[in-house]
Scaffold this motif. Sequence first.
Motif, PDB file in Angstrom:
ATOM      1  N   SER A 130       0.836  -1.191   0.000  1.00  0.00           N
ATOM      2  CA  SER A 130       0.000   0.000   0.000  1.00  0.00           C
ATOM      3  C   SER A 130       0.874   1.245   0.000  1.00  0.00           C
ATOM      4  O   SER A 130       2.086   1.178   0.209  1.00  0.00           O
ATOM      5  N   ARG A 131       0.243   2.396  -0.201  1.00  0.00           N
ATOM      6  CA  ARG A 131       0.982   3.652  -0.176  1.00  0.00           C
ATOM      7  C   ARG A 131       1.649   3.860   1.175  1.00  0.00           C
ATOM      8  O   ARG A 131       2.803   4.293   1.251  1.00  0.00           O
ATOM      9  N   THR A 132       0.934   3.523   2.236  1.00  0.00           N
ATOM     10  CA  THR A 132       1.501   3.672   3.585  1.00  0.00           C
ATOM     11  C   THR A 132       2.715   2.787   3.768  1.00  0.00           C
ATOM     12  O   THR A 132       3.742   3.200   4.333  1.00  0.00           O
ATOM     13  N   LEU A 180       4.679   1.642   1.384  1.00  0.00           N
ATOM     14  CA  LEU A 180       5.769   2.155   0.544  1.00  0.00           C
ATOM     15  C   LEU A 180       6.480   3.315   1.231  1.00  0.00           C
ATOM     16  O   LEU A 180       7.715   3.388   1.243  1.00  0.00           O
ATOM     17  N   LEU A 181       5.713   4.231   1.801  1.00  0.00           N
ATOM     18  CA  LEU A 181       6.309   5.368   2.498  1.00  0.00           C
ATOM     19  C   LEU A 181       7.084   4.904   3.730  1.00  0.00           C
ATOM     20  O   LEU A 181       8.160   5.437   4.032  1.00  0.00           O
ATOM     21  N   ALA A 228       4.902   5.557  -4.267  1.00  0.00           N
ATOM     22  CA  ALA A 228       3.801   6.139  -3.490  1.00  0.00           C
ATOM     23  C   ALA A 228       3.268   7.397  -4.169  1.00  0.00           C
ATOM     24  O   ALA A 228       2.058   7.608  -4.268  1.00  0.00           O
ATOM     25  N   GLY A 257       1.122   6.684  -7.167  1.00  0.00           N
ATOM     26  CA  GLY A 257      -0.058   5.869  -6.911  1.00  0.00           C
ATOM     27  C   GLY A 257       0.046   4.459  -7.410  1.00  0.00           C
ATOM     28  O   GLY A 257      -0.933   3.884  -7.913  1.00  0.00           O
ATOM     29  N   GLY A 289       0.807   1.799  -5.564  1.00  0.00           N
ATOM     30  CA  GLY A 289       0.575   0.805  -4.530  1.00  0.00           C
ATOM     31  C   GLY A 289      -0.609  -0.071  -4.891  1.00  0.00           C
ATOM     32  O   GLY A 289      -1.531   0.351  -5.601  1.00  0.00           O
ATOM     33  N   ARG A 300      -4.468   1.108  -4.092  1.00  0.00           N
ATOM     34  CA  ARG A 300      -4.988   2.231  -4.866  1.00  0.00           C
ATOM     35  C   ARG A 300      -5.312   1.846  -6.296  1.00  0.00           C
ATOM     36  O   ARG A 300      -6.259   2.344  -6.899  1.00  0.00           O
TER      37      ARG A 300
END
Length: 226
Positions: free
Chosen positions: A26-28, A30-31, A211, A214, A216, A219
Amino acid sequence: MDATARPAAPRADRALSRSAYAVPLSRTQLLAAAAVSVVGFALVYLVEVCTRAGQRQDVVVFARFQALPLGEHAGLIRDGVPIALGAVALVLGVRAVARRAARPVVAQALVVALAAVGSELLKATLPRPFHGTFAYVENTFPSSHMATTTALACAVLVLWGTARWRPEVAFVVVLLMLVAGIYNVTGFAHRPSDVVGGVLVATVLEGFTLAAFGLGARRLAPSPPT
């Protein structure tokens, strides 16, 4: 009825094509992975480059790596790996564009460019304290060669675009990265800390860029056709 239903198919195809290039994070996540890589980079620099004990340990490992086999071919090996990965990434990128999935191609091209340029800027900017002549005194941290190689490896994995052979491809890519890292050290090109630093530069950029674009998995999960 037919006229109103037709536009949904191309939209569904585009969604499926984009989701094929989404990473399973997810984006979270990845960050978070990028942030962990930033911390790891800072720790390697502060401990291995900036302290006397770290420099000594680095040069001991550096010396031991010179005894590995095929050392006389280290230059060929370390140059051949990124060339091979780059060629594969280029082919996959062309295929992705043909499948109307340009976003992951742009993202990976950006990561490769930033890894190459950013690692050189870091190398020129970060000081290397003098704690005695352990190997050579000029700063070579991080390895731009390894940063670029890692970015190209990530590009191959992201742009593979199909579940078929993906575990096998991941195994080969990781193995090639390991070989490149070893022979960056074996061929007197870089200290071990340089290699680790180069890998971390690429993973920082990869996490933040995926991230930002987009890419991830959550998303880009395709919606059911309507």
